[in-house]
Scaffold this motif. Structure first.
Motif, PDB file in Angstrom:
ATOM      1  N   UNK A   1       0.713  -0.609  -0.283  1.00  8.96           N
ATOM      2  CA  UNK A   1       0.033  -0.099   0.162  1.00  8.96           C
ATOM      3  C   UNK A   1       0.694   1.477   0.198  1.00  8.96           C
ATOM      4  N   UNK A   2       1.956   1.246   0.634  1.00  9.02           N
ATOM      5  CA  UNK A   2       2.602   2.456   1.059  1.00  9.02           C
ATOM      6  C   UNK A   2       3.383   2.716  -0.770  1.00  9.02           C
ATOM      7  N   UNK A   3       4.347   1.216  -1.439  1.00  7.34           N
ATOM      8  CA  UNK A   3       4.149   1.972  -2.507  1.00  7.34           C
ATOM      9  C   UNK A   3       3.144   2.593  -3.577  1.00  7.34           C
ATOM     10  N   UNK A   4       2.096   1.234  -3.377  1.00  3.65           N
ATOM     11  CA  UNK A   4       1.373   1.778  -4.373  1.00  3.65           C
ATOM     12  C   UNK A   4       0.810   4.157  -4.131  1.00  3.65           C
ATOM     13  N   UNK A   5       0.602   3.671  -2.371  1.00  3.81           N
ATOM     14  CA  UNK A   5       0.785   5.549  -2.338  1.00  3.81           C
ATOM     15  C   UNK A   5       1.779   6.272  -3.122  1.00  3.81           C
ATOM     16  N   UNK A   6       3.125   6.059  -3.192  1.00  2.00           N
ATOM     17  CA  UNK A   6       4.225   6.517  -3.249  1.00  2.00           C
ATOM     18  C   UNK A   6       4.237   6.840  -5.105  1.00  2.00           C
ATOM     19  N   UNK A   7       3.778   6.452  -6.062  1.00  4.33           N
ATOM     20  CA  UNK A   7       2.874   6.358  -7.316  1.00  4.33           C
ATOM     21  C   UNK A   7       2.113   7.025  -7.611  1.00  4.33           C
ATOM     22  N   UNK A   8       1.042   6.479  -6.778  1.00  4.04           N
ATOM     23  CA  UNK A   8      -0.070   7.888  -6.838  1.00  4.04           C
ATOM     24  C   UNK A   8       0.359   9.311  -6.465  1.00  4.04           C
ATOM     25  N   UNK A   9       1.140   9.506  -5.817  1.00  4.43           N
ATOM     26  CA  UNK A   9       1.145  10.965  -4.853  1.00  4.43           C
ATOM     27  C   UNK A   9       1.977  11.368  -6.227  1.00  4.43           C
ATOM     28  N   UNK A  10       3.178  10.946  -6.575  1.00  2.00           N
ATOM     29  CA  UNK A  10       4.169  11.085  -7.324  1.00  2.00           C
ATOM     30  C   UNK A  10       3.093  11.886  -8.871  1.00  2.00           C
TER      31      UNK A  10
END
Length: 229
Positions: free
Chosen positions: A168-177
């Motif tokens: 979930x953390x990696x997915x959030x990083x990609x979406x936020x970037x």
């Protein structure tokens, strides 16, 4: 036989447009044409104002070389390479990606500095508006690289472990970037200057989108300022 002249005719005067062609700038067809290093009169080109509080500001124009477009495809080509081609023997993929990225960036900078055409000229703007423009530009210049670094870090984690995408953390990083980069691009587009700069084949920089009042003042010669030779 010499031609007779009318003694009652007004004295001939030179056209101001032709006179200004010999200086660093001139007005032609609703646009201002400037040379490198030109200093324009004390008038705001975007608002047409002649407020005494106007301050001189330097504007820059950069025309990138066509080869920069092909060099810019380097990261995309690297992404589509198979995984075993992105690392060397006994060297982690992260190190190989870093080395290749540094080489690509060096080539990109060399082409930009050596082949790009750069010009500068001085115009006038209100200090409050100019300070706001620079502040917003600095904010975008900070947030955009941070978003890009966040996206690259996410891609690196994906190459290191393909199952990391389930995190979930990696997915959030990609979406936020991605959202951050899109938002900053839209912000920059919204605050884009009305001044449109185009480099002509004759070496003159054409300034379009000039406020009608500014053009009228410049053509009438009601605003003066020492010109560069």
């Amino acid at each position: 036989m010499t031609a007779r002249t009318d003694p009652y005719a007004p004295p001939a005067v030179d056209e101001p447009a032709a006179e200004r062609r010999d200086s660093a700038w001139h007005v032609e067809a609703g646009c201002i044409h400037v040379q490198d290093g030109a200093v324009l009169p004390a008038i705001d080109l975007e608002t047409g104002g002649t407020n005494p509080a106007l301050k001189p500001v330097e504007r820059k124009f950069v025309k990138a070389h066509w080869s920069m477009g092909s060099v810019g495809l380097g990261p995309l080509l690297f992404l589509i390479l198979p995984r075993h081609l992105k690392k060397w023997d006994a060297i982690p993929v992260g190190i190989s990606m870093t080395v290749i990225a540094m080489v690509w960036l060096s080539v990109y900078l060399v082409i930009f500095l050596a082949l790009s055409h750069r010009m500068t000229f001085t115009t006038y703007a209100h200090p409050v508006e100019e300070a706001r423009r620079k502040r917003n530009k600095n904010i975008r210049g900070t947030l955009y690289p941070l978003s890009l670094v966040l996206l690259i870090s996410s891609i690196y984690l994906l190459f290191k472990d393909t199952t990391a995408f389930q995190s979930t953390a990696l997915t959030c990083m990609i979406v936020l970037s991605v959202i951050g980069m899109i938002a900053i691009s839209l912000w920059q587009y919204k605050e884009r200057p009305t001044l449109i700069m185009t480099l002509g084949s004759d070496g003159w920089l054409k300034l379009a989108g000039i406020h009608p009042d500014a053009l009228r003042h410049l053509e009438d010669g009601r605003v003066t300022h020492p010109q560069t030779p």
